[in-house]
Design a protein around this motif. Structure first.
Motif, PDB file in Angstrom:
ATOM      1  N   LEU A  61       0.782  -1.245   0.000  1.00  0.00           N
ATOM      2  CA  LEU A  61       0.000   0.000   0.000  1.00  0.00           C
ATOM      3  C   LEU A  61       0.819   1.304   0.000  1.00  0.00           C
ATOM      4  O   LEU A  61       0.402   2.288  -0.610  1.00  0.00           O
ATOM      5  CB  LEU A  61      -0.990   0.013   1.182  1.00  0.00           C
ATOM      6  N   PRO A  62       1.995   1.350   0.631  1.00  0.00           N
ATOM      7  CA  PRO A  62       2.729   2.625   0.613  1.00  0.00           C
ATOM      8  C   PRO A  62       3.418   2.955  -0.719  1.00  0.00           C
ATOM      9  O   PRO A  62       3.970   4.043  -0.870  1.00  0.00           O
ATOM     10  CB  PRO A  62       3.801   2.436   1.715  1.00  0.00           C
ATOM     11  N   VAL A  63       3.396   2.034  -1.670  1.00  0.00           N
ATOM     12  CA  VAL A  63       4.149   2.245  -2.921  1.00  0.00           C
ATOM     13  C   VAL A  63       3.519   3.383  -3.741  1.00  0.00           C
ATOM     14  O   VAL A  63       2.298   3.462  -3.877  1.00  0.00           O
ATOM     15  CB  VAL A  63       4.165   0.946  -3.759  1.00  0.00           C
ATOM     16  N   THR A  64       4.370   4.252  -4.291  1.00  0.00           N
ATOM     17  CA  THR A  64       3.878   5.411  -5.054  1.00  0.00           C
ATOM     18  C   THR A  64       4.138   5.210  -6.551  1.00  0.00           C
ATOM     19  O   THR A  64       4.943   4.358  -6.949  1.00  0.00           O
ATOM     20  CB  THR A  64       4.617   6.689  -4.619  1.00  0.00           C
ATOM     21  N   MET A  65       3.523   6.048  -7.350  1.00  0.00           N
ATOM     22  CA  MET A  65       3.781   6.023  -8.797  1.00  0.00           C
ATOM     23  C   MET A  65       5.264   6.321  -9.063  1.00  0.00           C
ATOM     24  O   MET A  65       5.871   5.723  -9.942  1.00  0.00           O
ATOM     25  CB  MET A  65       2.920   7.058  -9.528  1.00  0.00           C
ATOM     26  N   ASP A  66       5.822   7.256  -8.310  1.00  0.00           N
ATOM     27  CA  ASP A  66       7.235   7.588  -8.543  1.00  0.00           C
ATOM     28  C   ASP A  66       8.140   6.383  -8.257  1.00  0.00           C
ATOM     29  O   ASP A  66       9.098   6.133  -8.987  1.00  0.00           O
ATOM     30  CB  ASP A  66       7.665   8.800  -7.701  1.00  0.00           C
ATOM     31  N   ASP A  67       7.835   5.632  -7.189  1.00  0.00           N
ATOM     32  CA  ASP A  67       8.597   4.394  -6.923  1.00  0.00           C
ATOM     33  C   ASP A  67       8.512   3.477  -8.140  1.00  0.00           C
ATOM     34  O   ASP A  67       9.510   2.919  -8.605  1.00  0.00           O
ATOM     35  CB  ASP A  67       8.005   3.602  -5.734  1.00  0.00           C
ATOM     36  N   MET A  68       7.285   3.298  -8.636  1.00  0.00           N
ATOM     37  CA  MET A  68       7.069   2.345  -9.738  1.00  0.00           C
ATOM     38  C   MET A  68       7.805   2.776 -11.004  1.00  0.00           C
ATOM     39  O   MET A  68       8.391   1.945 -11.707  1.00  0.00           O
ATOM     40  CB  MET A  68       5.559   2.203 -10.030  1.00  0.00           C
ATOM     41  N   ILE A  69       7.754   4.061 -11.281  1.00  0.00           N
ATOM     42  CA  ILE A  69       8.385   4.551 -12.517  1.00  0.00           C
ATOM     43  C   ILE A  69       9.894   4.350 -12.436  1.00  0.00           C
ATOM     44  O   ILE A  69      10.534   3.882 -13.391  1.00  0.00           O
ATOM     45  CB  ILE A  69       8.046   6.048 -12.739  1.00  0.00           C
ATOM     46  N   ARG A  70      10.494   4.673 -11.290  1.00  0.00           N
ATOM     47  CA  ARG A  70      11.946   4.537 -11.149  1.00  0.00           C
ATOM     48  C   ARG A  70      12.376   3.078 -11.388  1.00  0.00           C
ATOM     49  O   ARG A  70      13.324   2.798 -12.120  1.00  0.00           O
ATOM     50  CB  ARG A  70      12.362   5.016  -9.742  1.00  0.00           C
ATOM     51  N   HIS A  71      11.636   2.136 -10.787  1.00  0.00           N
ATOM     52  CA  HIS A  71      11.991   0.718 -10.967  1.00  0.00           C
ATOM     53  C   HIS A  71      11.697   0.242 -12.390  1.00  0.00           C
ATOM     54  O   HIS A  71      12.485  -0.513 -12.968  1.00  0.00           O
ATOM     55  CB  HIS A  71      11.260  -0.156  -9.935  1.00  0.00           C
ATOM     56  N   ALA A  72      10.581   0.694 -12.965  1.00  0.00           N
ATOM     57  CA  ALA A  72      10.233   0.261 -14.331  1.00  0.00           C
ATOM     58  C   ALA A  72      11.287   0.750 -15.333  1.00  0.00           C
ATOM     59  O   ALA A  72      11.643   0.031 -16.275  1.00  0.00           O
ATOM     60  CB  ALA A  72       8.849   0.781 -14.706  1.00  0.00           C
ATOM     61  N   GLN A  73      11.797   1.956 -15.117  1.00  0.00           N
ATOM     62  CA  GLN A  73      12.841   2.467 -16.030  1.00  0.00           C
ATOM     63  C   GLN A  73      14.087   1.578 -15.967  1.00  0.00           C
ATOM     64  O   GLN A  73      14.692   1.243 -16.984  1.00  0.00           O
ATOM     65  CB  GLN A  73      13.214   3.911 -15.644  1.00  0.00           C
ATOM     66  N   ALA A  74      14.455   1.183 -14.742  1.00  0.00           N
ATOM     67  CA  ALA A  74      15.644   0.332 -14.592  1.00  0.00           C
ATOM     68  C   ALA A  74      15.432  -1.018 -15.260  1.00  0.00           C
ATOM     69  O   ALA A  74      16.318  -1.553 -15.934  1.00  0.00           O
ATOM     70  CB  ALA A  74      15.961   0.151 -13.102  1.00  0.00           C
ATOM     71  N   VAL A  75      14.231  -1.571 -15.078  1.00  0.00           N
ATOM     72  CA  VAL A  75      13.932  -2.883 -15.676  1.00  0.00           C
ATOM     73  C   VAL A  75      13.952  -2.775 -17.199  1.00  0.00           C
ATOM     74  O   VAL A  75      14.519  -3.643 -17.881  1.00  0.00           O
ATOM     75  CB  VAL A  75      12.577  -3.419 -15.159  1.00  0.00           C
ATOM     76  N   ARG A  76      13.384  -1.711 -17.729  1.00  0.00           N
ATOM     77  CA  ARG A  76      13.375  -1.569 -19.190  1.00  0.00           C
ATOM     78  C   ARG A  76      14.807  -1.506 -19.749  1.00  0.00           C
ATOM     79  O   ARG A  76      15.095  -2.075 -20.796  1.00  0.00           O
ATOM     80  CB  ARG A  76      12.571  -0.326 -19.593  1.00  0.00           C
ATOM     81  N   ARG A  77      15.704  -0.853 -19.004  1.00  0.00           N
ATOM     82  CA  ARG A  77      17.097  -0.786 -19.487  1.00  0.00           C
ATOM     83  C   ARG A  77      17.715  -2.190 -19.546  1.00  0.00           C
ATOM     84  O   ARG A  77      18.536  -2.478 -20.403  1.00  0.00           O
ATOM     85  CB  ARG A  77      17.939   0.134 -18.596  1.00  0.00           C
ATOM     86  N   GLY A  78      17.300  -3.068 -18.636  1.00  0.00           N
ATOM     87  CA  GLY A  78      17.868  -4.427 -18.611  1.00  0.00           C
ATOM     88  C   GLY A  78      17.201  -5.374 -19.590  1.00  0.00           C
ATOM     89  O   GLY A  78      17.820  -6.329 -20.044  1.00  0.00           O
ATOM     90  N   THR A  79      15.939  -5.137 -19.890  1.00  0.00           N
ATOM     91  CA  THR A  79      15.229  -6.042 -20.797  1.00  0.00           C
ATOM     92  C   THR A  79      14.507  -5.246 -21.880  1.00  0.00           C
ATOM     93  O   THR A  79      13.315  -4.940 -21.766  1.00  0.00           O
ATOM     94  CB  THR A  79      14.277  -7.020 -20.048  1.00  0.00           C
ATOM     95  N   PRO A  80      15.235  -4.916 -22.936  1.00  0.00           N
ATOM     96  CA  PRO A  80      14.612  -4.102 -23.991  1.00  0.00           C
ATOM     97  C   PRO A  80      13.549  -4.854 -24.790  1.00  0.00           C
ATOM     98  O   PRO A  80      12.711  -4.225 -25.418  1.00  0.00           O
ATOM     99  CB  PRO A  80      15.794  -3.712 -24.893  1.00  0.00           C
ATOM    100  N   ASN A  81      13.556  -6.189 -24.724  1.00  0.00           N
ATOM    101  CA  ASN A  81      12.689  -6.960 -25.623  1.00  0.00           C
ATOM    102  C   ASN A  81      11.496  -7.651 -24.976  1.00  0.00           C
ATOM    103  O   ASN A  81      10.603  -8.107 -25.684  1.00  0.00           O
ATOM    104  CB  ASN A  81      13.528  -8.014 -26.356  1.00  0.00           C
TER     105      ASN A  81
END
Ligand code: KIV
Length: 286
Positions: A61-81
């Motif tokens: 419940l405490p997770v924010t959109m900003d938390d999610m975006i920061r992690h999603a950006q990192a994941v996208r850099r690792g898995t472009p496909n």
């Protein structure tokens, strides 16, 4: 880097039509995403479970959109496909359709996600329809929906009774009719999952602890590798106890530093003798 092709929605639907199981895992960081890319995982979910697995909260419940975006950006850099799905955190879509569309758009624009996921059934169908109408592929999530764990009576199997199972089946149809391209069924009985999968016409059903009949399987990465210390869900299979390997390494490090066996010459850098002698002279002149 692997040479595989970018996973697309038509590719996922082809797998579904061909009866070829779809693989899906959670992921929250760049190095893990890199390995998942190499392993050829089809769908990668940046789950709001990162609140527990990565940030140490008691719930999501405490997770924010900003938390999610920061992690999603990192994941996208690792898995472009991989087909990358951003998980909508608590209160990023519940207040209104407009809030839902704006936050879903952030995953696409700021983190290059391919899709988003949100929790809930018929009551969330208007959010799903609105996000889909904005051109954003949307995955539903039924059964145990962790953002509503309090209302559901905790982290427990959902749909064991006939009436509750019927509601989950109706919710799945409502999400499909609203345009969801996929639905995650978390901790529902295998036969309920089977009925939903057989009835799905244009919707990929993914199982997390809901049995083998779905079009694909999802595991939480931290459960697969013994990386979440608080508990291990019964449905999770531990493929390797990386947590124990890491703990052993850490204990060995403490021991080696304490008894002066770390570092060794290969672990440090040196300078040439003449440079060192000049340095000593310079210091002597001070
Ligand atoms: O946040 C998450 O990882 C999820 C899983 C429970 C699938 O939604």
């Amino acid at each position: 880097m692997s040479e595989r092709k970018k996973v697309t929605l038509p590719m996922l639907f082809k797998k579904m039509a061909d009866g070829e199981p779809i693989t899906m895992l959670t992921c929250y960081d760049y190095p893990t995403a890199y390995f998942q890319e190499q392993a050829g995982i089809d769908m990668v979910l940046v789950g709001d479970s990162l609140g527990m697995t990565m940030l140490g909260y008691e719930s999501t419940l405490p997770v924010t959109m900003d938390d999610m975006i920061r992690h999603a950006q990192a994941v996208r850099r690792g898995t472009p496909n991989a087909w990358l799905i951003g998980d909508m955190p608590y209160m990023s879509y519940q207040p209104s359709v407009e809030t839902a569309i704006r936050n879903a758009g952030r995953f696409m624009a700021e983190a290059a996600c391919d899709a988003i996921k949100l929790e809930g059934g018929a009551e969330m169908a208007d959010r799903v329809a609105g996000i889909v109408a904005s051109g954003i592929p949307t995955m539903g999530h039924l059964g145990l929906t962790p953002q509503s764990a309090s209302a559901l009576g905790g982290f427990r199997v959902q749909g064991r009774g006939a009436l509750q199972a019927k509601k989950i089946i109706d919710d799945a149809k409502a999400l499909e009719e609203a345009g969801a391209f996929a639905i995650l069924l978390e901790m529902v009985p295998d036969r309920v999952c089977q009925i939903i999968t057989e009835r799905a016409e244009d919707c990929i059903i993914i199982s997390l602890g809901s049995g083998p009949h779905a079009h694909g399987q999802l595991l939480i990465y931290h459960d697969m590798f013994g990386l979440y210390p608080r508990f291990k869900p019964r449905m999770a299979k531990v493929y390797a106890d990386a947590g124990q390997v890491i703990l052993n390494g850490l204990k060995q490090y403490v021991e080696e530093v304490t008894n002066h066996t770390f570092p060794q010459p290969e672990n440090w850098f040196t300078m040439k003798d003449e440079e060192y002698e000049e340095l000593v002279e310079l210091l002597d002149k001070e």
